[in-house]
Design a protein around this motif. Structure first.
Motif, PDB file in Angstrom:
ATOM      1  N   GLN A   7      -3.086  18.647 -33.992  1.00 40.28           N
ATOM      2  CA  GLN A   7      -1.764  18.052 -34.143  1.00 40.28           C
ATOM      3  C   GLN A   7      -1.525  17.623 -35.588  1.00 40.28           C
ATOM      4  O   GLN A   7      -0.435  17.785 -36.131  1.00 40.28           O
ATOM      5  N   LEU A   8      -2.543  17.041 -36.222  1.00 35.47           N
ATOM      6  CA  LEU A   8      -2.395  16.615 -37.612  1.00 35.47           C
ATOM      7  C   LEU A   8      -2.177  17.818 -38.527  1.00 35.47           C
ATOM      8  O   LEU A   8      -1.355  17.776 -39.440  1.00 35.47           O
ATOM      9  N   ASP A   9      -2.913  18.904 -38.297  1.00 38.98           N
ATOM     10  CA  ASP A   9      -2.728  20.111 -39.105  1.00 38.98           C
ATOM     11  C   ASP A   9      -1.299  20.651 -38.963  1.00 38.98           C
ATOM     12  O   ASP A   9      -0.685  21.081 -39.960  1.00 38.98           O
ATOM     13  N   ARG A  10      -0.792  20.634 -37.751  1.00 41.02           N
ATOM     14  CA  ARG A  10       0.580  21.116 -37.547  1.00 41.02           C
ATOM     15  C   ARG A  10       1.589  20.211 -38.246  1.00 41.02           C
ATOM     16  O   ARG A  10       2.573  20.679 -38.832  1.00 41.02           O
ATOM     17  N   GLU A  11       1.355  18.884 -38.199  1.00 44.59           N
ATOM     18  CA  GLU A  11       2.251  17.952 -38.859  1.00 44.59           C
ATOM     19  C   GLU A  11       2.233  18.158 -40.367  1.00 44.59           C
ATOM     20  O   GLU A  11       3.280  18.112 -41.025  1.00 44.59           O
ATOM     21  N   GLN A  12       1.050  18.398 -40.936  1.00 48.99           N
ATOM     22  CA  GLN A  12       0.957  18.640 -42.373  1.00 48.99           C
ATOM     23  C   GLN A  12       1.687  19.932 -42.755  1.00 48.99           C
ATOM     24  O   GLN A  12       2.391  19.975 -43.774  1.00 48.99           O
ATOM     25  N   ALA A  13       1.536  20.971 -41.941  1.00 45.94           N
ATOM     26  CA  ALA A  13       2.209  22.240 -42.233  1.00 45.94           C
ATOM     27  C   ALA A  13       3.724  22.084 -42.126  1.00 45.94           C
ATOM     28  O   ALA A  13       4.487  22.607 -42.963  1.00 45.94           O
ATOM     29  N   ARG A  14       4.194  21.343 -41.105  1.00 46.44           N
ATOM     30  CA  ARG A  14       5.635  21.139 -40.940  1.00 46.44           C
ATOM     31  C   ARG A  14       6.209  20.333 -42.111  1.00 46.44           C
ATOM     32  O   ARG A  14       7.259  20.676 -42.668  1.00 46.44           O
ATOM     33  N   LYS A  15       5.489  19.264 -42.494  1.00 48.98           N
ATOM     34  CA  LYS A  15       5.991  18.412 -43.573  1.00 48.98           C
ATOM     35  C   LYS A  15       5.964  19.146 -44.915  1.00 48.98           C
ATOM     36  O   LYS A  15       6.864  19.002 -45.744  1.00 48.98           O
ATOM     37  N   LEU A  16       4.912  19.958 -45.130  1.00 44.74           N
ATOM     38  CA  LEU A  16       4.844  20.722 -46.369  1.00 44.74           C
ATOM     39  C   LEU A  16       5.995  21.711 -46.466  1.00 44.74           C
ATOM     40  O   LEU A  16       6.554  21.931 -47.543  1.00 44.74           O
ATOM     41  N   SER A  17       6.349  22.311 -45.325  1.00 46.02           N
ATOM     42  CA  SER A  17       7.461  23.266 -45.334  1.00 46.02           C
ATOM     43  C   SER A  17       8.770  22.573 -45.720  1.00 46.02           C
ATOM     44  O   SER A  17       9.569  23.105 -46.501  1.00 46.02           O
ATOM     45  N   GLU A  18       9.002  21.353 -45.195  1.00 48.48           N
ATOM     46  CA  GLU A  18      10.223  20.622 -45.519  1.00 48.48           C
ATOM     47  C   GLU A  18      10.246  20.225 -46.998  1.00 48.48           C
ATOM     48  O   GLU A  18      11.242  20.435 -47.703  1.00 48.48           O
ATOM     49  N   ALA A  86       5.421  11.183 -48.498  1.00 53.51           N
ATOM     50  CA  ALA A  86       5.847  11.684 -47.185  1.00 53.51           C
ATOM     51  C   ALA A  86       4.878  12.720 -46.620  1.00 53.51           C
ATOM     52  O   ALA A  86       4.923  13.028 -45.431  1.00 53.51           O
ATOM     53  N   PHE A  87       3.994  13.252 -47.471  1.00 56.99           N
ATOM     54  CA  PHE A  87       3.040  14.260 -46.989  1.00 56.99           C
ATOM     55  C   PHE A  87       1.786  13.559 -46.479  1.00 56.99           C
ATOM     56  O   PHE A  87       1.137  12.814 -47.220  1.00 56.99           O
ATOM     57  N   PRO A  88       1.406  13.754 -45.203  1.00 60.62           N
ATOM     58  CA  PRO A  88       0.221  13.060 -44.651  1.00 60.62           C
ATOM     59  C   PRO A  88      -1.075  13.664 -45.188  1.00 60.62           C
ATOM     60  O   PRO A  88      -1.228  14.879 -45.252  1.00 60.62           O
ATOM     61  N   THR A  89      -1.996  12.804 -45.577  1.00 56.51           N
ATOM     62  CA  THR A  89      -3.298  13.263 -46.094  1.00 56.51           C
ATOM     63  C   THR A  89      -4.464  12.808 -45.232  1.00 56.51           C
ATOM     64  O   THR A  89      -5.607  13.147 -45.521  1.00 56.51           O
ATOM     65  N   GLU A  90      -4.186  12.032 -44.177  1.00 57.08           N
ATOM     66  CA  GLU A  90      -5.293  11.529 -43.365  1.00 57.08           C
ATOM     67  C   GLU A  90      -5.992  12.675 -42.646  1.00 57.08           C
ATOM     68  O   GLU A  90      -5.394  13.698 -42.321  1.00 57.08           O
ATOM     69  N   THR A  91      -7.294  12.483 -42.413  1.00 54.89           N
ATOM     70  CA  THR A  91      -8.096  13.462 -41.663  1.00 54.89           C
ATOM     71  C   THR A  91      -8.731  12.758 -40.481  1.00 54.89           C
ATOM     72  O   THR A  91      -9.189  11.617 -40.597  1.00 54.89           O
ATOM     73  N   LEU A  92      -8.725  13.420 -39.346  1.00 57.07           N
ATOM     74  CA  LEU A  92      -9.355  12.867 -38.136  1.00 57.07           C
ATOM     75  C   LEU A  92     -10.666  13.585 -37.904  1.00 57.07           C
ATOM     76  O   LEU A  92     -10.706  14.692 -37.389  1.00 57.07           O
ATOM     77  N   GLN A  93     -11.728  12.942 -38.318  1.00 61.14           N
ATOM     78  CA  GLN A  93     -13.059  13.528 -38.158  1.00 61.14           C
ATOM     79  C   GLN A  93     -13.980  12.502 -37.531  1.00 61.14           C
ATOM     80  O   GLN A  93     -13.954  11.323 -37.898  1.00 61.14           O
ATOM     81  N   GLU A  94     -14.745  12.927 -36.563  1.00 59.46           N
ATOM     82  CA  GLU A  94     -15.733  12.050 -35.946  1.00 59.46           C
ATOM     83  C   GLU A  94     -16.897  11.841 -36.883  1.00 59.46           C
ATOM     84  O   GLU A  94     -17.442  12.780 -37.449  1.00 59.46           O
ATOM     85  N   THR A 202     -20.209   6.859 -57.101  1.00 52.96           N
ATOM     86  CA  THR A 202     -19.850   6.349 -55.785  1.00 52.96           C
ATOM     87  C   THR A 202     -18.467   6.873 -55.431  1.00 52.96           C
ATOM     88  O   THR A 202     -17.521   6.708 -56.204  1.00 52.96           O
ATOM     89  N   VAL A 203     -18.347   7.531 -54.266  1.00 52.62           N
ATOM     90  CA  VAL A 203     -17.079   8.133 -53.842  1.00 52.62           C
ATOM     91  C   VAL A 203     -16.377   7.162 -52.906  1.00 52.62           C
ATOM     92  O   VAL A 203     -16.877   6.847 -51.826  1.00 52.62           O
ATOM     93  N   THR A 204     -15.216   6.635 -53.323  1.00 47.48           N
ATOM     94  CA  THR A 204     -14.424   5.735 -52.490  1.00 47.48           C
ATOM     95  C   THR A 204     -13.331   6.476 -51.715  1.00 47.48           C
ATOM     96  O   THR A 204     -12.746   5.915 -50.803  1.00 47.48           O
ATOM     97  N   ALA A 205     -13.042   7.697 -52.106  1.00 44.76           N
ATOM     98  CA  ALA A 205     -12.106   8.558 -51.374  1.00 44.76           C
ATOM     99  C   ALA A 205     -12.563  10.000 -51.590  1.00 44.76           C
ATOM    100  O   ALA A 205     -13.025  10.357 -52.667  1.00 44.76           O
ATOM    101  N   GLN A 206     -12.452  10.825 -50.566  1.00 48.98           N
ATOM    102  CA  GLN A 206     -12.966  12.198 -50.635  1.00 48.98           C
ATOM    103  C   GLN A 206     -12.499  12.921 -51.894  1.00 48.98           C
ATOM    104  O   GLN A 206     -11.328  12.859 -52.259  1.00 48.98           O
ATOM    105  N   SER A 207     -13.426  13.606 -52.557  1.00 46.11           N
ATOM    106  CA  SER A 207     -13.083  14.265 -53.828  1.00 46.11           C
ATOM    107  C   SER A 207     -13.988  15.467 -54.050  1.00 46.11           C
ATOM    108  O   SER A 207     -15.154  15.478 -53.645  1.00 46.11           O
ATOM    109  N   TRP A 208     -13.395  16.470 -54.701  1.00 54.28           N
ATOM    110  CA  TRP A 208     -14.191  17.610 -55.190  1.00 54.28           C
ATOM    111  C   TRP A 208     -14.900  17.198 -56.471  1.00 54.28           C
ATOM    112  O   TRP A 208     -14.304  16.575 -57.355  1.00 54.28           O
TER     113      TRP A 208
END
Length: 300
Positions: A7-18, A86-94, A202-208
């Motif tokens: 669902q999150l992937d679909r929301e990101q794709a929809r928002k990116l298109s807009e 407006a573009f969601p960046t959250e990731t749902l990972q266990e 130290t990584v405080t937010a995901q980064s390449w």
């Protein structure tokens, strides 16, 4: 039941298109080409085209997409930070359950090994001293008059008799007298000195992240939030991050500092001359080089 990740992937794709369609219309209204926007933002044309088309498959991680959208919007006259939010960046990972052996705290570092080696050396020296002290023969019940002097027809003076007795006692007891205890010199600790350039991350937010040690790529990949790593170099160490706002770095165990702004791509180089500048906080000096350029297609 729908998968929340899907669902999150679909929301990101929809928002990116807009957002991409809005950016394309405003760019065309301002009579700007993708090449002109690329020159202003330093973003490759193929990335800009993929944003306008809403093609998530041709773009990197969501946090990088948000940074690209912000810079794209700024270049054509919009409020980039507000528009990109407006573009969601959250990731749902266990979060996987790991044992204590997999944690960063459980990893032995060079300092731990050095301390362990020092304890072993001190223990060995103490044990050797104890064994040597236990092996020294103890003299029990020995007296100065070990022999009975037989009467003689010759009369000896007290001085000569006393000297004779002393010589006799030393000659007879010589093999049993305790030898001088050897002097044990404390052994020096042959620890290998740490390399002159040490960087803590130290990584405080995901980064390449890409790390080059003495001209050789030591690491390249995406590190998740909470990761702590240390790299050392003999002469020079270069670190490049795709999300500089989520990366804290420390030089030679000094104060940790944030590499840059969230979503920005930063590169910094440390060498043996960086210590004074780092202590004074002048991280943009000649010995500490940073660039705001984005990663090329290979980095992404």
């Amino acid at each position: 039941m729908n998968d929340p990740i899907l669902q999150l992937d679909r929301e990101q794709a929809r928002k990116l298109s807009e957002l991409g369609d809005h950016l394309r219309q405003l760019r065309q209204h301002n009579q700007l080409s993708l090449e002109q926007v690329a020159e202003r933002t330093m973003i490759p044309v193929r990335i800009l085209a993929a944003i306008e088309a809403g093609n998530v498959a041709q773009l990197p991680e969501p946090v990088y997409i948000q940074g690209f959208i912000r810079r794209f919007a700024d270049a054509i006259g919009l409020n980039g930070a507000e528009f990109a939010s407006a573009f969601p960046t959250e990731t749902l990972q266990e979060t996987p359950t790991t044992s204590w052996r997999g944690t960063v705290q459980a990893q032995l570092r060079p300092l731990h090994l050095y301390l362990l080696y020092m304890v072993l050396v001190i223990g060995a020296v103490s044990g050797l001293s104890y064994l040597l002290s236990r092996s020294t023969p103890q003299m029990v019940g020995l007296t100065d008059n070990a022999q009975t002097v037989q009467p003689s027809s010759h009369t000896l003076s007290p001085t000569v008799s006393r000297a004779s007795n002393t010589s006799t006692n030393q000659a007879q007891l010589g093999p049993f007298l305790p030898a001088a205890s050897p002097t044990i010199q404390p052994s020096t600790n042959p620890l290998v000195a740490q390399k002159p350039v040490r960087i803590g991350l130290t990584v405080t937010a995901q980064s390449w992240i890409r790390v080059e040690v003495d001209g050789k790529t030591e690491f390249e990949g995406v590190l998740p939030e909470g990761t702590q790593r240390t790299w050392m170099a003999n002469k020079q160490l270069t670190l490049r991050a795709g999300n500089a706002g989520g990366v804290m770095i420390s030089f030679n165990d000094g104060t940790a500092r944030r590499l840059g702004e969230p979503g920005a791509v930063e590169e910094v180089t440390f060498d043996t001359r960086t210590q004074a500048n780092w202590t004074l906080g002048t991280v943009d000096s000649a010995n500490l080089t940073a660039s705001n350029s984005n990663p090329d297609s290979d980095d992404l």
